[in-house]
Design a protein around this motif. Structure first.
Motif, PDB file in Angstrom:
ATOM      1  N   CYS A  65      40.045  38.373  51.534  1.00 40.12           N
ATOM      2  CA  CYS A  65      39.542  37.984  50.291  1.00 40.12           C
ATOM      3  C   CYS A  65      37.977  38.606  50.242  1.00 40.12           C
ATOM      4  CB  CYS A  65      39.250  36.111  50.215  1.00 40.12           C
ATOM      5  SG  CYS A  65      40.678  35.466  50.446  1.00 40.12           S
ATOM      6  N   LEU A 288      37.602  29.521  49.856  1.00 37.04           N
ATOM      7  CA  LEU A 288      38.928  30.417  49.471  1.00 37.04           C
ATOM      8  C   LEU A 288      39.762  29.946  50.636  1.00 37.04           C
ATOM      9  CD1 LEU A 288      38.004  33.821  48.035  1.00 37.04           C
ATOM     10  CD2 LEU A 288      38.547  31.617  46.756  1.00 37.04           C
ATOM     11  N   ARG A 318      45.113  34.873  43.961  1.00 43.91           N
ATOM     12  CA  ARG A 318      43.718  34.806  44.101  1.00 43.91           C
ATOM     13  C   ARG A 318      42.907  34.717  42.719  1.00 43.91           C
ATOM     14  NH1 ARG A 318      44.056  41.233  45.338  1.00 43.91           N
ATOM     15  NH2 ARG A 318      45.117  41.866  43.510  1.00 43.91           N
TER      16      ARG A 318
END
Length: 324
Positions: A65, A288, A318
């Motif tokens: 991420c 996240l 995502r």
């Protein structure tokens, strides 16, 4: 004969309509309305006279991420006149040397708690309530005197648009500090907690103490240097949310401003944000999970040493802001 005449009339009507539309409608840009709106909002060309500016992303955990976030911010800021840096907390000595991170070409500055402790004594560290990451920013700024202005972005901040829009929307403003405001409820809950950690927050100075939320903020080099000097030469102590704006308010040369409200979606301490709403808005905090999807539990620890996928690309699921 009659059929041929009708056919010719139909062809003439179609051609006339095509020409008429071509004259009245603007040429296609080949981009979606959202992208076109964002592009139209950007100053063209980039603000003339903008001082040399750095956008610094602070992070402490190397994940897919983060790599996707780095790549997006680099792409967004290309051509704006602002340099993008990653200020990475590399306490275990493994993340900064990652080949996946090196392939991004990001300007990387790694730091550790030991390095910060070498730069600031125990009193200086305690003055910021041992917020090592903010001390690391002061240390980084001192090592990069070429930048007149520095944007700080924590890694749980998301902007649902191009970061170029955020930087260029404020490039003509010369405030020494730009931040976001906490809502009334959050202020009511946080101020007593922050107050206990503030050495200069007495009843007599309450009106002179300022509070600004700083997960994303812009600082002038002069203000960063002034805060650094105060930490080294005085016994003033406070959380950075109070220290920065209060010092600025007390200095006649310093001005505190706010990030444009129409670019702020939600900026709060807690709870976590699980849905990113409008385009071209700032959101914090967005935590996240392993699949780069917003998670509800802010306190849930992220995996410390995740295995990066080949090429360091983000996984499915995502947010749109992390997709290529």
């Amino acid at each position: 004969m009659r059929r041929e005449c009708l056919h010719l009339l139909l062809v003439w009507a179609v051609l006339t309509a095509v020409v008429y539309c071509a004259l009245l409608l603007p040429p296609s840009t080949g981009v979606s309305p959202r992208v076109a709106r964002t592009a139209a909002a950007l100053p063209t060309p980039a603000c003339s006279g903008m001082p040399r500016t750095a956008v610094v992303l602070q992070a402490h955990n190397l994940t897919d991420c983060l790599l996707a976030q780095v790549k997006k911010m680099m792409a967004d800021l290309r051509g704006t006149g602002a340099d993008f840096h990653l200020l990475f907390n590399d306490n275990d000595g493994t993340g900064a040397g990652s080949p996946a991170l090196a392939r991004t070409g990001v300007l990387l500055s790694a730091w550790s708690r030991t390095q910060v402790a070498d730069s600031y004594d125990e009193r200086g560290r305690a003055a910021f309530d041992n917020a090592y990451e903010k001390l690391a920013l002061l240390r980084w700024s001192a090592e990069h005197p070429e930048y007149a202005e520095v944007w700080l972005v924590e890694d749980d901040v998301f902007f649902t648009g191009s970061w170029a829009l955020l930087v260029q929307a404020h490039c003509a403003r010369r405030d020494h500090m730009l931040g976001t405001a906490l809502d009334e409820e959050a202020t009511h809950k946080l101020v007593p907690w922050l107050w206990k950690r503030c050495s200069f927050c007495t009843a007599q100075t309450r009106d002179a103490v300022a509070l600004t939320f700083l997960p994303v903020a812009r600082f002038s080099r002069r203000l960063l240097a002034a805060v650094d000097a105060r930490l080294r030469t005085t016994h003033d102590a406070a959380r950075f949310e109070i220290f920065f704006p209060t010092l600025c308010h007390r200095e006649p040369w310093c001005a505190v401003g706010m990030i444009a409200s129409d670019l702020v979606g939600v900026s709060r301490y807690r709870p976590c944000i699980v849905s990113l709403g409008e385009p071209d808005r700032l959101y914090h905090p967005v935590k996240l999970d392993e699949r780069c999807r917003p998670r509800v539990n802010c306190k849930q620890a992220a995996p410390r040493n995740p295995v990066l996928r080949p090429g360091g690309t983000a996984s499915d699921g995502r947010p749109a802001e992390l997709r290529p």
